[in-house]
Motif scaffolding. Structure first.
Motif, mmCIF file in Angstrom:
data_model
loop_
_atom_site.group_PDB
_atom_site.id
_atom_site.type_symbol
_atom_site.label_atom_id
_atom_site.label_comp_id
_atom_site.label_asym_id
_atom_site.label_seq_id
_atom_site.Cartn_x
_atom_site.Cartn_y
_atom_site.Cartn_z
ATOM 1 N N THR A 134 43.271 2.160 -16.316
ATOM 2 C CA THR A 134 42.208 1.165 -16.386
ATOM 3 C C THR A 134 41.645 1.018 -14.982
ATOM 4 N N LEU A 150 37.878 3.336 -18.672
ATOM 5 C CA LEU A 150 39.187 3.965 -18.769
ATOM 6 C C LEU A 150 39.019 5.367 -18.197
ATOM 7 N N ARG A 154 34.315 0.801 -21.490
ATOM 8 C CA ARG A 154 34.998 -0.364 -22.064
ATOM 9 C C ARG A 154 34.044 -1.533 -22.238
#
Length: 82
Positions: free
Chosen positions: A8, A14, A42
């Motif tokens: 992350t 990601l 994300r």
């Protein structure tokens, strides 16, 4: 076979490193030829889904995900006083 690692990124995508295959909902495989790293969105605002295009920097999306701390093991009970 090499290990796949997914990291992350602070307020970002990601980051996927390693030999992966990404397949859409119809079974089509994305061409990742020559790519050792892939950044997956994300924030949901990218124009290149499922890949990150950097939009998270300007849309105000925040994600500060951290691995939860390991549970602590309680100390063994003290022996009874004699």
């Amino acid at each position: 076979m090499s290990e796949v690692v997914i990291k992350t990124r602070l307020n970002g995508p990601l980051l996927v490193t390693g030999p992966v295959k990404i397949i859409d909902h119809e079974g089509n495989v994305y061409d990742l030829t020559g790519k050792e790293n892939v950044a997956l969105c994300r924030c949901g605002q990218t124009k290149r889904r499922p890949f990150c295009d950097g939009t998270h920097k300007s849309c105000g999306w925040v994600a500060e995900d951290l691995v939860p701390p390991a549970p602590t093991t309680p100390a063994p009970p003290a022996p009874p006083a004699q």
